[in-house]
Design an enzyme around this catalytic site. Structure first.
Site, PDB file in Angstrom:
ATOM      1  N   GLY A 122      -4.040 -16.415 -25.238  1.00 61.39           N
ATOM      2  CA  GLY A 122      -5.338 -16.050 -25.496  1.00 61.39           C
ATOM      3  C   GLY A 122      -6.437 -17.132 -25.557  1.00 61.39           C
ATOM      4  O   GLY A 122      -7.620 -16.977 -25.717  1.00 61.39           O
ATOM      5  N   CYS A 173      -8.434   5.528  -3.840  1.00 65.08           N
ATOM      6  CA  CYS A 173      -7.715   4.497  -4.991  1.00 65.08           C
ATOM      7  C   CYS A 173      -8.159   3.046  -4.475  1.00 65.08           C
ATOM      8  O   CYS A 173      -8.551   2.765  -3.283  1.00 65.08           O
ATOM      9  CB  CYS A 173      -6.121   4.153  -4.134  1.00 65.08           C
ATOM     10  SG  CYS A 173      -5.165   5.771  -4.636  1.00 65.08           S
ATOM     11  N   CYS A 228      -4.795   9.613  -0.080  1.00 63.90           N
ATOM     12  CA  CYS A 228      -3.403   9.818  -0.303  1.00 63.90           C
ATOM     13  C   CYS A 228      -3.244  10.900  -1.280  1.00 63.90           C
ATOM     14  O   CYS A 228      -1.957  11.119  -1.793  1.00 63.90           O
ATOM     15  CB  CYS A 228      -2.737   8.390  -1.007  1.00 63.90           C
ATOM     16  SG  CYS A 228      -3.242   7.936  -2.461  1.00 63.90           S
ATOM     17  N   CYS A 266      -7.358  10.824  -4.922  1.00 68.17           N
ATOM     18  CA  CYS A 266      -7.866   9.995  -3.770  1.00 68.17           C
ATOM     19  C   CYS A 266      -7.850  10.693  -2.689  1.00 68.17           C
ATOM     20  O   CYS A 266      -7.062  11.626  -2.174  1.00 68.17           O
ATOM     21  CB  CYS A 266      -6.491   8.845  -3.740  1.00 68.17           C
ATOM     22  SG  CYS A 266      -6.857   7.993  -2.357  1.00 68.17           S
ATOM     23  N   CYS A 282      -2.075   2.848  -2.046  1.00 70.87           N
ATOM     24  CA  CYS A 282      -2.656   3.904  -1.322  1.00 70.87           C
ATOM     25  C   CYS A 282      -2.150   4.146  -0.012  1.00 70.87           C
ATOM     26  O   CYS A 282      -1.642   5.277   0.398  1.00 70.87           O
ATOM     27  CB  CYS A 282      -4.270   3.747  -1.283  1.00 70.87           C
ATOM     28  SG  CYS A 282      -5.166   5.386  -0.589  1.00 70.87           S
TER      29      CYS A 282
END
Lengths: 282, 307
Positions: free
Chosen positions: B39, B279, B258, B255, B285
């Site tokens: 980090g 998606c 899909c 979606c 997808c």
């Protein structure tokens, strides 16, 4: 000193000194009220504050008066870690034990400041963030002090604003929309948020009109009685120290020229400068 | 190894992976530091690239520094393999790294370079996800001076980030940060996870893969090593939550292609002006949609066989 007295201690400053410039061995001798200057004639260093010592007990209010440039604000800024002293020390008897303020590292100093010190500036612009709501300003202070519970922050902010007579329903408004007197009260609420044992007031009523001044002073007095907070009140208004402070220090050209009970100083000043100050004000 | 780049340089006019070996070495060394201090933003000498700063130069430099001829690369932009930024960067990397094979499947890739998304399929051990980062410092909003921000990081002074969350809760009853959600790594530094949506932030937590972040314009690198805690900032009583895709009636949006109801969805308007959702991860997808048609065909075949 007996032990009860010992436990009562909050702050002891010894020989606090702050100069701006290179400094030379003669600086302190060549400046001060006797020399009538705070600029060292040898090296040009400005001595803002020299050899200031003071004691503060829990719940005690001490006034600091003097003309502008006498070092009042420098003293307060150093105690709030806004400025570093050139010499001297300050012993703080905090809830977590005794420490020397200027020996702390940056993180320790920040922690101590966030939890145990509060400051109210003359100008609310210095103490408040105008992009955050009034409640957000108080939340900032509480978050810095380690409170991380949203509902608790809301509740404490509400209580603080109620106590400082800011209408609760304006809690989520930006402080820029408030009157100056109300902004100053928000600033006081913010300073009080973590429940600090010591509050520093830097010319809090200067520039406010008289009725607003009176209400702010009333509020401060009330809070002091209620919460038993020790205060250092910096002002050039003798009325403010008369109302708030039990003891008073008189500063001139960076030196404490007189210290004692406020009544005594105002009624029977000993130092020529204090005499002049008081006769010119009354 | 030492002769190969030199030979390549002679024929192509530039070394393998475009950057010279010294530059790559420097970036790799800084990456090791970033991995060692999770980090923490490590400053590095961001090189000029043949594309504008702000177009993913930070991510490209990381990828070029760690890539080898036997690597398999996936590049996505907002989850899509086909958008402009992804295509351009993929072309550039393939052109300068002979041997590297492109893929759209995250499970095949050894390196995934990404802008603003983490693939829906979980990554596994040994894979490297490289993020293109515009602004590396989460404190940018609350403190304009970089030297003060550095000090705030070193003292872990992050309370002021929570004031923003407080104000959001007061005004909107929820936290409105949609991307770049400040996230505490390994319990120490708070980092900006680049503009990934809140949806993707939990994927960083205890992930098996290596996450490398590069900000080319700001000249900073940072990392989330595998099996590391990544905890989004939140109040004790108001927990962090990801985007919820429920409609007014409380049903999860799906979606349009899909039919997935467990992915991050992009909202847009179709040709008839209707609001539709799809998606954001195009590879995911495509494969779900293909599986759906395959199933439908199989069902059809079965049905016919029965008849």
């Amino acid at each position: 000193m007996n032990s009860a007295h010992e436990n009562d201690r909050l702050l002891a400053c010894r020989g606090l000194t702050r100069w701006h410039g290179s400094g030379c061995p003669a600086c302190l001798e060549e400046t001060g009220p006797e020399r009538n200057t705070n600029v060292c004639p040898r090296c040009g260093t400005v001595v803002a504050l020299a050899q200031a010592s003071l004691d503060l007990r829990r719940g005690e209010v001490v006034g600091i008066i003097g003309e502008s440039g006498s070092g009042k604000s420098t003293l307060v800024k150093m105690l709030y870690f806004d400025e570093e002293p050139s010499a001297g020390k300050a012993i703080f008897h905090g809830p977590e034990g005794v420490c020397e303020l200027f020996e702390l590292n940056a993180a320790q100093a920040r922690k101590l400041r966030n939890r145990y010190l509060g400051i109210v500036y003359q100008n609310p612009h210095l103490g408040l963030n105008y992009r955050h709501s009034a409640g957000g300003n108080i939340a900032e202070r509480l978050l810095l002090a380690g409170v991380s519970h949203y509902a608790e922050i809301r509740e404490r902010a509400r209580v603080l604003l109620r106590r400082t007579e800011v209408p609760e329903d304006r809690m989520d408004e930006l402080p820029g929309r408030f009157s100056i007197g109300m902004q100053q009260r928000v600033q006081i609420a913010k300073a009080l948020a973590p429940g600090p044992p010591l509050l520093l007031l830097d010319e809090v009523t200067t520039g406010l009109d008289v009725s607003v001044q009176a209400r702010i002073l009333d509020l401060i007095l009330e809070l002091q009685h209620e919460l038993n907070i020790a205060m250092l009140v910096v002002t050039h208004d003798l009325g403010v120290v008369r109302l708030l402070a039990g003891r008073t220090l008189v500063l001139r050209l960076g030196r404490i020229v007189e210290a004692g009970l406020t009544d005594q100083i105002l009624e029977d000043p000993q130092h020529p400068y204090t005499q002049q100050l008081i006769s010119s004000a009354l | 190894m030492s002769n190969a780049p030199a030979a390549y340089r002679k024929t192509a006019g530039f070394p393998f992976a475009y950057l010279d070996e010294y530059a790559k070495k420097e970036i790799r060394r800084k990456l090791l530091k970033a991995l060692a201090v999770p980090g923490y933003q490590v400053p590095y000498a961001s090189r000029e690239m043949p594309m504008g700063r702000g177009f993913g130069t930070g991510g490209v430099q990381i990828t070029l520094s760690i890539i080898a001829p036997d690597d398999i690369l996936k590049v996505i932009d907002q989850g899509s393999d086909e958008s402009v930024n992804a295509c351009n960067l993929r072309q550039f990397i393939l052109k300068t790294c002979p041997g590297v094979k492109p893929t759209t499947r995250p499970e095949e890739a050894t390196i995934v370079q990404t802008r603003h998304r983490i693939p829906e399929l979980p990554l596994r051990k040994g894979q490297i996800l490289v993020f293109q980062v515009p602004y590396p410092c989460p404190l940018m909003y609350v403190e304009s001076s970089e030297s003060k921000r550095k000090q705030m990081h070193s003292e872990q002074d992050y309370a002021r980030l929570l004031v923003k969350l407080y104000e959001d809760l007061v005004h909107f009853k929820e936290i409105t940060i949609s991307s770049r959600y400040p996230t505490r790594i390994h319990g120490v530094y708070v980092m900006d996870p680049s503009p990934i949506p809140r949806w993707d932030v939990p994927k960083l937590h205890q992930s098996q893969a290596i996450h490398l972040f590069g900000a080319g314009r700001e000249k900073k690198l940072y990392a989330v090593p595998p099996y590391t805690d990544a905890v989004p900032l939140a109040f004790d009583d108001v927990p962090f939550r990801v985007e919820d895709f429920t409609d007014g009636g409380g049903a999860r949006r799906t979606c349009v292609r899909c039919g997935s109801d467990d992915t991050f969805l992009d909202e847009f308007f179709d040709n008839d002006g209707r609001r539709v959702y799809q998606c954001s991860d195009s590879d995911f997808c495509n494969r779900r949609a293909a599986a759906k048609t395959r199933n439908r065909k199989e069902d059809l075949c079965e049905q016919r066989a029965r008849e």
